[in-house]
Design an enzyme around this catalytic site. Structure first.
Site, mmCIF file in Angstrom:
data_model
loop_
_atom_site.group_PDB
_atom_site.id
_atom_site.type_symbol
_atom_site.label_atom_id
_atom_site.label_comp_id
_atom_site.label_asym_id
_atom_site.label_seq_id
_atom_site.Cartn_x
_atom_site.Cartn_y
_atom_site.Cartn_z
ATOM 1 N N CYS A 141 0.840 -1.200 0.000
ATOM 2 C CA CYS A 141 0.000 0.000 0.000
ATOM 3 C C CYS A 141 0.875 1.250 0.000
ATOM 4 O O CYS A 141 1.371 1.669 1.050
ATOM 5 C CB CYS A 141 -0.926 0.007 1.213
ATOM 6 N N CYS A 144 -0.615 4.091 2.073
ATOM 7 C CA CYS A 144 -0.475 3.881 3.519
ATOM 8 C C CYS A 144 0.947 4.151 3.996
ATOM 9 O O CYS A 144 1.155 4.762 5.046
ATOM 10 C CB CYS A 144 -0.842 2.439 3.881
ATOM 11 N N ASP A 145 1.932 3.646 3.253
ATOM 12 C CA ASP A 145 3.301 3.595 3.762
ATOM 13 C C ASP A 145 4.304 4.480 3.035
ATOM 14 O O ASP A 145 5.423 4.671 3.507
ATOM 15 C CB ASP A 145 3.811 2.147 3.699
#
Length: 328
Positions: A141, A144-145
């Site tokens: 992701c 996300c990261d």
């Protein structure tokens, strides 16, 4: 065991649904799963290291810590949590029937309203070295990261050839020094506009006909990946600090045995603006019905919707029972 509401799934969607249902005195039961889909209770959130975009945590929080807090909040308001996996359901009549793993020959659990919040599992290639460097330079992701300090101003590689790969690679250019896209074929599967945007970006290099076959590092974090030419078999190392899979997700709906309507890729369909599925009394929340956003905060929001929809549905059932002179 009969319950007014059963929630299947333990990510942000499931626990938010549980919190709202419990505070409405619906006494929900939440099945959090035991390594369902190969992922620990809490779902994909547990595979994320630092979460910096969930409101209320200005200093960030790890995925596992956020999962623990959601669980604590659910139980605080009276949610009963079962650390078991539901493997079979019967939605053909009320009450709905659910069977636990390794107990399909026993009496099922039953409920009046069912909330499905089982999420979607990111596809991974399980290349050599992945087990060692997952969450230590490897992710599924980018949104996300990608902003994590580990990846800032460093070269990164994205695996995939579709719209997701092009979109995530373009997103990562905000943080990375350079982004490579490893495409196993010699053309993108992505739409023309997404493919052109990625291919023409000054910070993106497309590696055509290329497989990433090994993750390498210093024992602590990822430092290189091994590339294999799909046509010649030649191998070489590429220095990168991050590897991102962008090869799709699999919605966790196998246990439903096709009893709920899905789109062509298996995601549950809901009535627009609601969490209602095609079966009255069954609601879907989180990534199991969302293939576009796939964020913890959007999952939590849809969990709230599902709980409110379920509460209204139960009120309707009670009114119908009173009108017919029977008791729910």
């Amino acid at each position: 065991m009969h319950s007014k509401v059963i929630i299947v799934g333990s990510g942000p969607a499931g626990h938010t649904a549980a919190i709202y249902s419990a505070r409405a005195n619906l006494e929900p039961v939440l099945f959090e799963g035991m390594m369902a889909g190969g992922v620990a209770p809490g779902g994909q959130l547990t595979t994320t290291t630092e979460v910096e975009n969930f409101p209320g945590f200005p200093e960030g929080i790890t995925g596992s810590e956020l999962t623990d807090k959601l669980r604590e909040q659910s139980t605080r308001f009276g949610t009963k949590i079962e650390t078991e996996t539901i493997t079979k359901v019967d939605l053909s009549s009320r009450p709905f029937k659910l069977w636990r793993e390794d107990a399909e020959d026993q009496e099922p659990d039953t409920c009046d309203a069912l909330i499905v919040a089982t999420g979607a599992t990111a596809k991974r290639l399980h290349i050599k070295g992945e087990e060692e460097y997952w969450q230590r330079g490897m992710s599924a992701c980018a949104v996300c990261d990608g902003a994590a300090p580990l990846f800032r101003n460093k070269p990164l590689v994205v695996i995939g050839g579709g719209d997701s790969a092009c979109e995530e690679a373009t997103f990562l250019t905000k943080y990375a020094s350079h982004v490579y896209i490893a495409v196993r074929r010699d053309v993108f599967r992505a739409s023309n506009i997404m493919a052109k945007r990625a291919a023409n970006h000054p910070k993106i290099t497309v590696l055509w006909s290329t497989h990433v076959t090994e993750a390498k590092g210093n024992g602590k974090v990822l430092t290189h990946v091994e590339l294999t030419d799909a046509k010649t078999g030649a191998k070489k190392d590429l220095e990168v600090s991050g590897l991102f899979y962008a090869i799709g997700h699999t919605p966790n709906t196998a246990f439903l045995s096709g009893q709920l309507e899905t789109d062509e890729t298996g995601y549950l369909l809901v009535q627009p603006g609601t969490s209602k599925t095609n079966v009255r009394g069954v609601f879907a929340a989180g990534d199991v019905q969302d293939k576009h956003y796939r964020q913890a905060i959007t999952a939590a929001g849809s969990g709230c919707m599902a709980a409110l929809d379920a509460e209204k549905y139960l009120e309707e059932l009670e009114a119908e029972a009173q009108e017919s002179g029977s008791k729910l």
